[in-house]
Design a protein around this motif. Structure first.
Motif, PDB file in Angstrom:
ATOM      1  N   ASN A   1       0.834  -1.211   0.000  1.00 40.54           N
ATOM      2  CA  ASN A   1       0.000   0.000   0.000  1.00 40.54           C
ATOM      3  C   ASN A   1       0.868   1.261   0.000  1.00 40.54           C
ATOM      4  OD1 ASN A   1      -2.390  -1.458   0.008  1.00 40.54           O
ATOM      5  ND2 ASN A   1      -2.498  -1.520   2.234  1.00 40.54           N
ATOM      6  N   MET A   2       2.011   1.199   0.702  1.00 42.69           N
ATOM      7  CA  MET A   2       2.921   2.344   0.711  1.00 42.69           C
ATOM      8  C   MET A   2       3.513   2.577  -0.673  1.00 42.69           C
ATOM      9  SD  MET A   2       4.855   1.717   4.384  1.00 42.69           S
ATOM     10  CE  MET A   2       5.891   3.182   4.234  1.00 42.69           C
ATOM     11  N   VAL A   3       3.784   1.479  -1.415  1.00 40.64           N
ATOM     12  CA  VAL A   3       4.290   1.624  -2.781  1.00 40.64           C
ATOM     13  C   VAL A   3       3.222   2.271  -3.661  1.00 40.64           C
ATOM     14  CG1 VAL A   3       5.034   0.359  -4.840  1.00 40.64           C
ATOM     15  CG2 VAL A   3       5.903  -0.300  -2.585  1.00 40.64           C
ATOM     16  N   ILE A   4       1.970   1.805  -3.525  1.00 41.18           N
ATOM     17  CA  ILE A   4       0.872   2.362  -4.325  1.00 41.18           C
ATOM     18  C   ILE A   4       0.675   3.844  -4.015  1.00 41.18           C
ATOM     19  CG2 ILE A   4      -1.627   2.265  -4.699  1.00 41.18           C
ATOM     20  CD1 ILE A   4      -1.431  -0.758  -4.182  1.00 41.18           C
TER      21      ILE A   4
ATOM     22  N   MET B   1      11.098  -1.819  -1.617  1.00 34.21           N
ATOM     23  CA  MET B   1      10.267  -2.913  -1.113  1.00 34.21           C
ATOM     24  C   MET B   1      10.845  -4.267  -1.524  1.00 34.21           C
ATOM     25  SD  MET B   1       6.267  -3.799  -1.905  1.00 34.21           S
ATOM     26  CE  MET B   1       5.617  -5.426  -1.527  1.00 34.21           C
ATOM     27  N   LEU B   2      11.206  -4.407  -2.796  1.00 31.57           N
ATOM     28  CA  LEU B   2      11.747  -5.680  -3.272  1.00 31.57           C
ATOM     29  C   LEU B   2      13.081  -5.991  -2.598  1.00 31.57           C
ATOM     30  CD1 LEU B   2      10.924  -5.445  -7.094  1.00 31.57           C
ATOM     31  CD2 LEU B   2       9.740  -6.794  -5.358  1.00 31.57           C
ATOM     32  N   SER B   3      13.895  -4.953  -2.392  1.00 32.47           N
ATOM     33  CA  SER B   3      15.184  -5.156  -1.727  1.00 32.47           C
ATOM     34  C   SER B   3      14.988  -5.626  -0.293  1.00 32.47           C
ATOM     35  CB  SER B   3      15.997  -3.858  -1.745  1.00 32.47           C
ATOM     36  OG  SER B   3      16.285  -3.459  -3.075  1.00 32.47           O
ATOM     37  N   GLU B   4      13.986  -5.057   0.379  1.00 35.55           N
ATOM     38  CA  GLU B   4      13.718  -5.443   1.770  1.00 35.55           C
ATOM     39  C   GLU B   4      13.170  -6.866   1.841  1.00 35.55           C
ATOM     40  OE1 GLU B   4      13.684  -4.764   5.921  1.00 35.55           O
ATOM     41  OE2 GLU B   4      14.726  -3.892   4.199  1.00 35.55           O
TER      42      GLU B   4
END
Length: 482
Positions: free
Chosen positions: A437-440, A449-452
């Motif tokens: 949701n934060m990405v959106i 996000m993907l790295s985390e």
């Protein structure tokens, strides 16, 4: 020495051991219950049997049967292992300044620090378990000198070398320390191998008393008197090659320090909850042995010789009855309310343990209901694990310096010990949803996000972030999503 009990513990040590006894009992696990049934006293190896009392009218046989149905769910042991595993996700490493190399003799010793094939990383990892579980662990430095020669070249040629020995809190018997907190006398028990040509090899318990420049070893004779068995000198040197005469060769790592050589478990609160869980589970298992078996109720008829309506209950899985004419027999089962109540109580304890585990050291997924709450818990957990990791680094460095102090020909370069401080906090579905949701909402980049997710093990190591981002963007473009 005949009138002195060299094995006697000081009152300070006794008090510390009593406080840690519940932890020791839980870590001894279910296996210790069997032994504890037969040997329930303060001198026996701690067992949870001590914390499950025999009821006033309960026979010894019934109590033993109840204990045989009792099991320890290893919540405490798992919490300690998880915390240690986080710190040792990557092995500790030694980094010297200016790329200097450690002396080859030191390098060789670190591959077998205890002369039993254990390298420094594995030895420190076991010590971390001890310090978290019992509050502290000691590393005693000894020197193996096969020829007993004091000549340095002869020592080197004969393979003389220092080693370290782990001393657990429950091996401690007594100690002294000076105004600066330096240990000036240490007395502890240890096991030693003995050889008998007829009976075979065996192990005996002996007491080692260590001072800054000498040691003494005592064993019991046939009259249980402490007799001096061995003694010797201790020669250690500081970085200026001056002999150390101020303190004994021992280093301490604390998990939860109360005072000098006095500590309590990091997971003490959780230990008591684990005991409560075992107690309730024991009662529940024992009572279910009865209420899960139906009662057979027989009501006798008028011609039975008993009073009319006389009721005889029988507890059994099957029975053979020869009833008089007019008698009646019915199976009666419980509605399970007692079992349900017991299970609710156990679940309540498990929830409290989950929160305690989080606050002690280790993350537990879902302990908080909001993303903010989980983030705060993650920060708290990371901070506490980082403190443990820093204690590991200091302990390892002190051990290396202590080993080098036995070898006056060795000079250590400046160095640091590095332990893992990148602690993964477990992600659950809600956390991943919050991140999405934060990405959106453009509060977090897709790459971050993907790295985390990759860092925390959700995505496989072989996944390339750039390629994964391109794949997602291509799919979104096909679906008309900007």
């Amino acid at each position: 020495m005949a009138d002195i009990n060299i094995y006697q513990e000081t009152q300070i040590v006794q008090k510390m051991k009593r406080r840690n006894r519940p932890v020791r009992a839980l870590l001894n696990g279910t296996a210790s219950i069997r032994e504890g049934i037969e040997n329930k006293n303060g001198d026996a190896e701690p067992s949870v049997v001590e914390y499950i009392q025999k009821e006033e009218k309960e026979s010894k046989t019934m109590y033993a049967n109840r204990m045989m149905r009792t099991y320890v769910t290893p919540y405490l042991k798992t919490a300690i292992s998880d915390a240690t595993g986080q710190i040792f996700k990557n092995p500790i490493s030694i980094k010297t300044t200016d790329n200097a190399e450690l002396d080859s003799r030191i390098e060789s010793i670190l591959k077998n620090v205890d002369m039993q094939g254990t390298d420094l990383n594995e030895w420190i990892m076991k010590s971390t378990d001890e310090s978290l579980g019992y509050g502290m662990v000691l590393a005693y430095g000894g020197f193996s000198n096969p020829t007993s020669s004091e000549n340095l070249s002869e020592q080197i040629s004969s393979g003389a070398r220092p080693f370290i020995k782990m001393v657990s809190y429950f091996d401690l018997l007594g100690f002294n320390f000076d105004s600066q907190g330096r240990i000036t006398m240490l007395r502890f028990q240890e096991e030693a191998d003995i050889q008998d040509d007829f009976l075979g090899s065996d192990r005996v318990t002996q007491v080692r008393v260590v001072y800054p420049t000498k040691y003494e070893v005592y064993r019991m004779d046939e009259n249980n008197n402490g007799i001096l068995f061995d003694s010797g000198k201790i020669a250690r040197f500081d970085e200026n090659k001056k002999q150390i005469t101020t303190h004994v060769p021992v280093e301490v790592m604390y998990g939860r320090k109360l005072a000098t050589l006095n500590a309590a478990s990091v997971f003490e609160d959780m230990a008591f909850m684990n005991l409560e869980h075992t107690q309730v589970n024991s009662d529940l298992n024992w009572s279910s042995h009865f209420y899960l078996t139906p009662f057979l109720i027989t009501t006798m008829g008028e011609n039975s010789g008993n009073l009319e309506g006389d009721i005889n209950p029988t507890l059994a899985s099957y029975v053979n009855l020869n009833l008089p004419y007019g008698a009646d027999a019915k199976w009666v089962e419980t509605n399970g309310s007692a079992h349900k109540s017991g299970m609710e109580q156990i679940q309540s304890i498990e929830r409290r343990m989950s929160v305690s585990q989080m606050s002690s050291s280790v993350s537990v997924s879902g302990a908080k209901e909001t993303a903010t709450g989980r983030a705060l818990d993650a920060d708290s957990t990371n901070a506490k694990l980082k403190l443990h990791a820093e204690a590991v680094e200091t302990f390892a460095k002190q051990i290396i310096q202590m080993l080098a102090s036995f070898m006056p020909d060795v000079r250590l370069p400046d160095f640091t010990v590095i332990a893992n401080k990148d602690f993964n906090i477990a992600l659950n579905g809600q956390t991943i949803s919050d991140m999405s949701n934060m990405v959106i909402a453009k509060q977090l980049s897709l790459e971050t996000m993907l790295s985390e997710l990759k860092r925390r093990g959700i995505l496989a190591d072989d996944i390339e972030i750039v390629q994964e981002m391109q794949r997602i963007q291509d799919e979104m473009a096909l679906e008309g999503v900007s």
